[in-house]
Design a protein around this motif. Structure first.
Motif, PDB file in Angstrom:
ATOM      1  N   GLY A   1       3.493   8.025   4.795  1.00 18.13           N
ATOM      2  CA  GLY A   1       3.113   8.020   3.384  1.00 18.13           C
ATOM      3  C   GLY A   1       4.304   7.665   2.503  1.00 18.13           C
ATOM      4  O   GLY A   1       5.217   8.478   2.334  1.00 18.13           O
ATOM      5  N   PHE A   2       4.294   6.468   1.949  1.00 18.42           N
ATOM      6  CA  PHE A   2       5.402   6.046   1.094  1.00 18.42           C
ATOM      7  C   PHE A   2       5.378   6.781  -0.247  1.00 18.42           C
ATOM      8  O   PHE A   2       6.423   7.111  -0.801  1.00 18.42           O
TER       9      PHE A   2
ATOM     10  N   LYS B   1       0.841  -1.191   0.000  1.00 22.76           N
ATOM     11  CA  LYS B   1       0.000   0.000   0.000  1.00 22.76           C
ATOM     12  C   LYS B   1       0.879   1.245   0.000  1.00 22.76           C
ATOM     13  O   LYS B   1       2.082   1.178   0.284  1.00 22.76           O
ATOM     14  N   ASP B   2       0.260   2.380  -0.307  1.00 19.63           N
ATOM     15  CA  ASP B   2       1.009   3.630  -0.426  1.00 19.63           C
ATOM     16  C   ASP B   2       1.260   4.312   0.912  1.00 19.63           C
ATOM     17  O   ASP B   2       2.110   5.208   1.005  1.00 19.63           O
ATOM     18  N   ALA B   3       0.523   3.919   1.941  1.00 21.97           N
ATOM     19  CA  ALA B   3       0.685   4.539   3.257  1.00 21.97           C
ATOM     20  C   ALA B   3       0.233   3.550   4.326  1.00 21.97           C
ATOM     21  O   ALA B   3      -0.640   2.715   4.082  1.00 21.97           O
ATOM     22  N   ILE B   4       0.838   3.651   5.496  1.00 20.13           N
ATOM     23  CA  ILE B   4       0.418   2.816   6.617  1.00 20.13           C
ATOM     24  C   ILE B   4       0.290   3.670   7.873  1.00 20.13           C
ATOM     25  O   ILE B   4       0.854   4.761   7.971  1.00 20.13           O
ATOM     26  N   THR B   5      -0.473   3.158   8.819  1.00 22.85           N
ATOM     27  CA  THR B   5      -0.561   3.766  10.138  1.00 22.85           C
ATOM     28  C   THR B   5       0.109   2.813  11.118  1.00 22.85           C
ATOM     29  O   THR B   5      -0.276   1.652  11.231  1.00 22.85           O
ATOM     30  N   LEU B   6       1.124   3.313  11.793  1.00 24.01           N
ATOM     31  CA  LEU B   6       1.933   2.499  12.690  1.00 24.01           C
ATOM     32  C   LEU B   6       1.818   3.016  14.121  1.00 24.01           C
ATOM     33  O   LEU B   6       1.906   4.219  14.361  1.00 24.01           O
ATOM     34  N   ALA B   7       1.625   2.113  15.064  1.00 28.08           N
ATOM     35  CA  ALA B   7       1.616   2.468  16.481  1.00 28.08           C
ATOM     36  C   ALA B   7       2.901   1.976  17.114  1.00 28.08           C
ATOM     37  O   ALA B   7       3.253   0.799  16.995  1.00 28.08           O
TER      38      ALA B   7
ATOM     39  N   ALA C   1      14.037  10.044   5.330  1.00 31.56           N
ATOM     40  CA  ALA C   1      13.072  11.146   5.289  1.00 31.56           C
ATOM     41  C   ALA C   1      13.738  12.455   5.693  1.00 31.56           C
ATOM     42  O   ALA C   1      14.492  12.507   6.660  1.00 31.56           O
ATOM     43  N   ASN C   2      13.458  13.500   4.944  1.00 32.07           N
ATOM     44  CA  ASN C   2      13.969  14.823   5.289  1.00 32.07           C
ATOM     45  C   ASN C   2      13.118  15.435   6.379  1.00 32.07           C
ATOM     46  O   ASN C   2      11.905  15.249   6.417  1.00 32.07           O
TER      47      ASN C   2
ATOM     48  N   LYS D   1       5.620  11.714   3.202  1.00 25.68           N
ATOM     49  CA  LYS D   1       5.187  12.545   4.326  1.00 25.68           C
ATOM     50  C   LYS D   1       4.967  11.662   5.556  1.00 25.68           C
ATOM     51  O   LYS D   1       4.359  10.598   5.469  1.00 25.68           O
ATOM     52  N   ILE D   2       5.478  12.122   6.684  1.00 26.58           N
ATOM     53  CA  ILE D   2       5.302  11.404   7.938  1.00 26.58           C
ATOM     54  C   ILE D   2       4.686  12.345   8.964  1.00 26.58           C
ATOM     55  O   ILE D   2       5.167  13.455   9.159  1.00 26.58           O
ATOM     56  N   ILE D   3       3.619  11.893   9.616  1.00 21.80           N
ATOM     57  CA  ILE D   3       3.002  12.653  10.701  1.00 21.80           C
ATOM     58  C   ILE D   3       3.050  11.800  11.954  1.00 21.80           C
ATOM     59  O   ILE D   3       2.605  10.657  11.950  1.00 21.80           O
TER      60      ILE D   3
END
Length: 272
Positions: free
Chosen positions: A43-44, A9-15, A225-226, A48-50
């Motif tokens: 977001g791969f 997938k293009d993005a994952i949610t990780l805990a 990631a920058n 973007k990483i939040i």
């Protein structure tokens, strides 16, 4: 392997869960809690990483209890490591964040910090508050931290805002470590084989539902990631006393706003 291939997938949610597991707690209490909780939307495709840190004393509804308590209690209420501690913590976090879906989790004993830092090399960090304990003396300012210094400093919470200061400190350290690791990978000071060895050395202190290919692809993605592509947030709130117990009462409006940024196309983000 590219992360989009590894995860499909293009993005994952990780805990991410940092456990307050120590030999002393294991002997005297027999249970642990999630001392550190960070939810990441990675977001791969968007690069973007939040990151949203949830203070351990945040006052929430515990999933399998249907009553309010500190969010870090969800882990022992779920049976801890030997039971469904991670599943109950994930369900509690998902409910707290408006019904989002967490794809994967990674848990780690906080005592694994020292050997990891020592294995990848010391980390340069801007110390924000003095620390003098257990034979370690740290003054304010930029310093180089080895494993033991980093581990103790990241667990330190006896400053004006207590655990809230510690959460912010942990976020800043993660970014500093990421930048340091990125430099070492680029300069070939650390290789894929060495990263594998580091993980294997602390594997008994980690818990995850990801396979090794996913872990390695994620590690490289995070290290590459920058900093401008990484947004960090903490659940804002205020200290609330209830029955002589201190809790962190969250500002749910702020939480909802952050969730909308993490999941702009999700209907769950717009739920009350």
């Amino acid at each position: 392997m590219e992360p989009r291939q590894a995860f499909g997938k293009d993005a994952i949610t990780l805990a991410f869960f940092g456990l307050d597991k120590t030999e002393e707690r294991e002997t005297s209490l027999g249970s642990f809690r999630t001392d550190t909780i960070i939810v990441m939307r990675i977001g791969f495709a968007s690069h973007k990483i939040i990151m949203l840190s949830i203070p351990r004393d945040t006052y929430v509804t515990i999933a399998n209890k249907e009553r309010h308590d500190k969010i870090n209690h969800a882990f022992p209420f779920g049976g801890g490591i030997k039971g469904d501690g991670f599943a109950n913590s994930i369900a509690t976090v998902e409910n707290f964040l408006g019904g989002i879906k967490i794809d994967h989790y990674f848990g780690m004993d906080m005592e694994a910090i020292a050997p990891i830092i020592d294995a990848i090399g010391e980390v340069q960090y801007d110390v924000d508050v003095e620390y003098h304990k257990n034979g370690i003396d740290l003054s304010k300012g930029v310093q180089v931290l080895d494993g033991q210094k980093a581990q103790q400093y990241l667990r330190f919470r006896y400053s004006s805002m207590g655990d809230i200061d510690r959460v912010k400190r942990q976020q800043r350290f993660l970014l500093a470590m990421k930048d340091d690791l990125k430099r070492k990978i680029a300069s070939k000071q650390i290789s894929v084989e060495q990263l594998m060895d580091i993980y294997k050395a602390v594997q008994e202190m980690t818990y995850t539902d990801m396979n090794i290919q996913q872990l390695m692809s994620l590690g490289y993605f995070m290290a590459d990631a920058n900093e401008p592509s990484i947004d960090t947030y903490i659940v804002e709130g205020w200290f609330m006393n209830k029955d002589s117990i201190s809790y962190w009462k969250p500002y749910m409006k702020q939480v909802d706003e952050v969730v909308k940024k993490m999941f702009p196309e999700s209907s769950a983000a717009s739920q009350p």
